[in-house]
Design an enzyme around this catalytic site. Sequence first.
Site, PDB file in Angstrom:
ATOM      1  N   GLY A  17       0.812  -1.215   0.000  1.00 47.05           N
ATOM      2  CA  GLY A  17       0.000   0.000   0.000  1.00 47.05           C
ATOM      3  C   GLY A  17       0.842   1.259   0.000  1.00 47.05           C
ATOM      4  O   GLY A  17       1.716   1.431   0.852  1.00 47.05           O
ATOM      5  N   GLY A  19      -0.173   4.454   0.549  1.00 47.27           N
ATOM      6  CA  GLY A  19      -0.898   5.573   1.150  1.00 47.27           C
ATOM      7  C   GLY A  19       0.039   6.402   2.014  1.00 47.27           C
ATOM      8  O   GLY A  19       1.270   6.293   1.909  1.00 47.27           O
ATOM      9  N   GLY A  21       0.796   6.212   5.203  1.00 48.44           N
ATOM     10  CA  GLY A  21       1.656   5.444   6.095  1.00 48.44           C
ATOM     11  C   GLY A  21       2.772   4.737   5.351  1.00 48.44           C
ATOM     12  O   GLY A  21       3.942   4.820   5.736  1.00 48.44           O
ATOM     13  N   VAL A  85      -2.022  -7.672  -3.903  1.00 46.13           N
ATOM     14  CA  VAL A  85      -1.598  -8.777  -3.033  1.00 46.13           C
ATOM     15  C   VAL A  85      -2.847  -9.568  -2.657  1.00 46.13           C
ATOM     16  O   VAL A  85      -3.806  -9.023  -2.124  1.00 46.13           O
ATOM     17  CB  VAL A  85      -0.891  -8.242  -1.780  1.00 46.13           C
ATOM     18  CG1 VAL A  85      -0.562  -9.384  -0.823  1.00 46.13           C
ATOM     19  CG2 VAL A  85       0.375  -7.493  -2.174  1.00 46.13           C
ATOM     20  N   GLU A 176     -18.470  17.530   3.645  1.00 45.59           N
ATOM     21  CA  GLU A 176     -17.801  18.238   2.549  1.00 45.59           C
ATOM     22  C   GLU A 176     -18.479  17.945   1.216  1.00 45.59           C
ATOM     23  O   GLU A 176     -18.640  18.838   0.381  1.00 45.59           O
ATOM     24  CB  GLU A 176     -16.314  17.867   2.525  1.00 45.59           C
ATOM     25  CG  GLU A 176     -15.608  18.468   3.745  1.00 45.59           C
ATOM     26  CD  GLU A 176     -14.149  18.049   3.925  1.00 45.59           C
ATOM     27  OE1 GLU A 176     -13.705  17.098   3.262  1.00 45.59           O
ATOM     28  OE2 GLU A 176     -13.465  18.693   4.740  1.00 45.59           O
ATOM     29  N   ALA A 323      -4.893  10.763   8.155  1.00 41.80           N
ATOM     30  CA  ALA A 323      -3.554  10.803   7.588  1.00 41.80           C
ATOM     31  C   ALA A 323      -2.457  11.003   8.643  1.00 41.80           C
ATOM     32  O   ALA A 323      -1.456  10.274   8.617  1.00 41.80           O
ATOM     33  CB  ALA A 323      -3.477  11.875   6.510  1.00 41.80           C
TER      34      ALA A 323
END
Lengths: 443, 443
Positions: A17, A19, A21, A85, A176, A323
């Site tokens: 991933g 992202g 992290g 994966v 939002e 995040a």
Amino acid sequence: MDLQLPKSEYPRVVIVGGGFGGIELAKRLKNKPFQVVMLDKHNYHTFQPLLYQVATGGLEPDSIAFPLRKIFKGQQNFIFRVTKVTEVVSAENYVITDIGKVSYDYLVIATGSTSNFFGNTEIETNAMPMKSIPEALDLRSLILQNFEKSLIEKDLNKKAALLNFVVVGGGPTGVETAGAIAELKKHVIPNDYSELDISKVNIYLIENSPELLGVMSPQAQQKAKDFLTKMGVEVMNTTRVLGYDGHTLTLQDKAPILTSSVIWSAGVKGELIPGLDKAEVVRGGRLKTDTQNLIAGYPNIYAIGDVAAIIDEETPNGHPGVAPAAIQQGHQLAKNLINISQNRPLEKFKYFDKGSMATVGRNKAVVDIGKIRFQGVFAWFTWMFVHLMTLVGFRNKIIVFVNWVWSYFSYDRGTRLIIRTFAKDRSIDYRSEVSSVKEVKIP
Amino acid sequence: MDLQLPKSEYPRVVIVGGGFGGIELAKRLKNKPFQVVMLDKHNYHTFQPLLYQVATGGLEPDSIAFPLRKIFKGQQNFIFRVTKVTEVVSAENYVITDIGKVSYDYLVIATGSTSNFFGNTEIETNAMPMKSIPEALDLRSLILQNFEKSLIEKDLNKKAALLNFVVVGGGPTGVETAGAIAELKKHVIPNDYSELDISKVNIYLIENSPELLGVMSPQAQQKAKDFLTKMGVEVMNTTRVLGYDGHTLTLQDKAPILTSSVIWSAGVKGELIPGLDKAEVVRGGRLKTDTQNLIAGYPNIYAIGDVAAIIDEETPNGHPGVAPAAIQQGHQLAKNLINISQNRPLEKFKYFDKGSMATVGRNKAVVDIGKIRFQGVFAWFTWMFVHLMTLVGFRNKIIVFVNWVWSYFSYDRGTRLIIRTFAKDRSIDYRSEVSSVKEVKIP
């Protein structure tokens, strides 16, 4: 079949991933004694906080995505492959991907989260999620197509459904999105569709609990609701969604809503990979880890970010799926992997809460930073500044900035193009796609 | 079933196609005694001259497209529908669309052109056209996916094919595309794919005739060839393509080329609509018209732009299929429709040749304007200026300008994202699309 990767003398850290992290971790391992292999099903990083702007025509998809290879340009110990994966074989320390097996010394699950429909397959089939760029683009196409269809629909019920937009879930994304659609209704649709009776366009925001923005302060919650109501959004708190068949949204104890567009932002769950049989999965489909992000039951498999829940006395439910938490965990795990390589003691993860914020529309946002709480114009500028600074890449920062300045002064949203047609309902076929018109021989 | 449209006391002009010609015509009929109905299969206008930059990652699709409704904001007598016109029923003055019948008093075919494979269905199936935004995005995905695949391909022939890029057709589009891929190879690929042996990446430009840029001056032709050769493109003139099965490109009298990417810019043909039985279709699949753009055999059906060929003594083959010709014809036809409404005599179309230009790469372009011919840096700036000024919409001008300035200083191309996977060859499945990973229950 093994996937052939460049050889290395160092232990291999496989990160699943790209992202927030995963990127932070891989960056922190630059020039360290590891071979870093990142696997992601896309070749780009997605800046998820701005996905709703792509869905509502405010930004172009490329502005909030960033090529993963470019982030790691020049990082010698970094290898990237586009792949999914499909399984972890922990007993033999490898993962199975759709391009072959990849062995690891350390495995890091950083797969993030996906939409949670809480087992309701009818809603899952008919509502629109918004967790990836393709999904946001589908949603944009759906919204625009519904306006086009409304002009030619003669059945009054179907016409009403095309012009009723329902956002389910009153977290930041839901707030939002509802605000952005309200701005479309106010500034864009009347110009584009002068034939349309704009009073027939309705926007609903439905939330199970009594308040919007559950994690924020009461002031922020109230102000967000006021902003939305003023912008014409019908906010329905303590309202439970029972089902959605693509035409009618059924609610508990309330009248159903005819709608062709249900945007689902009511919850997320960890994006799990099969094979981690010993791992404990806690609330929200997250993998339980210790304070070093090690997954329970495994000596060398870690989880960070949205998919991970560090369960400790202080955090019985894990950290929020945002995040900053993912970035801090990625940073911490990099330190600990380096500590392991140097036989040094490991550190416990400490979360630093940077606060939370949400924007509702032009000059309207709510911000909580610790005890500091403010709403309105300054909050809106703060929101924009923080998001611009967090965007990956200098080019993206500039392009998003130019788009926002443009929208601010023109009251316009530039990119309302139906580039790929979205057609769940094919009763009207808008699939006018690639080369569909073939040559016609005229005698 | 008739498509219900707002009623009008004025005669209805139905324009099929929102390209350069259709837009110009509709604009010129603003506040004139006509009801203007535009039908297009997309909700946006495409700026075709820059499609190759979308395909090669230089620009985002939304930057070169513009919502049609926005162009005609505030034009009272203008109606737009997203639909595909499937037939003209000239005897009864209506067209059939996929959302119903639309009657007309005047019909204008402004459908433009589509890729011409000259009847070779094998090439049509396997080569990549580049005449629309979805096609350009497919091509972008294909190019990027081929680099990704090349890293994991073990078969040496297949690996070679993935890294051989062939552009067929040496007109402006072919020259510009080959140049853009050469710049990708030089500035982007070595950074992104450090594992790759860049010398294995080959770019071929194949042209049937002895020269590139057939319509331009000999100086421009020679200079373009020199530029491309210097940039590492293998230019093959007087070379005829016989077939392409998706893996091997077969050439007449020359060795075949193993390639996974054949970009087809070898020719276009008019995008015709069934039903115009009396109309004469001339070379290039274009509808023959008189000098008032009236199609032979019909009293009230016109054709303008790429799909039209004004056959006259001076123009035995019609005018070139370029934007200025379409715009001038749209302008002229608007004048003549107004003349008809006022019983005034009609005017003949006069083409004003604005010259031609093509860019090959950074600081490299060729320009012919009448007798004035120049090449190099100044030509390149001229090319950029003209294209920026011609782009529809102020926002698009700014965004494209910022992108170009960014690329100029960074040597980078910002938008190399595989957003929708293109998969003709599914031997390796890269379709990691919307919500494809479902929740996994871990016991």
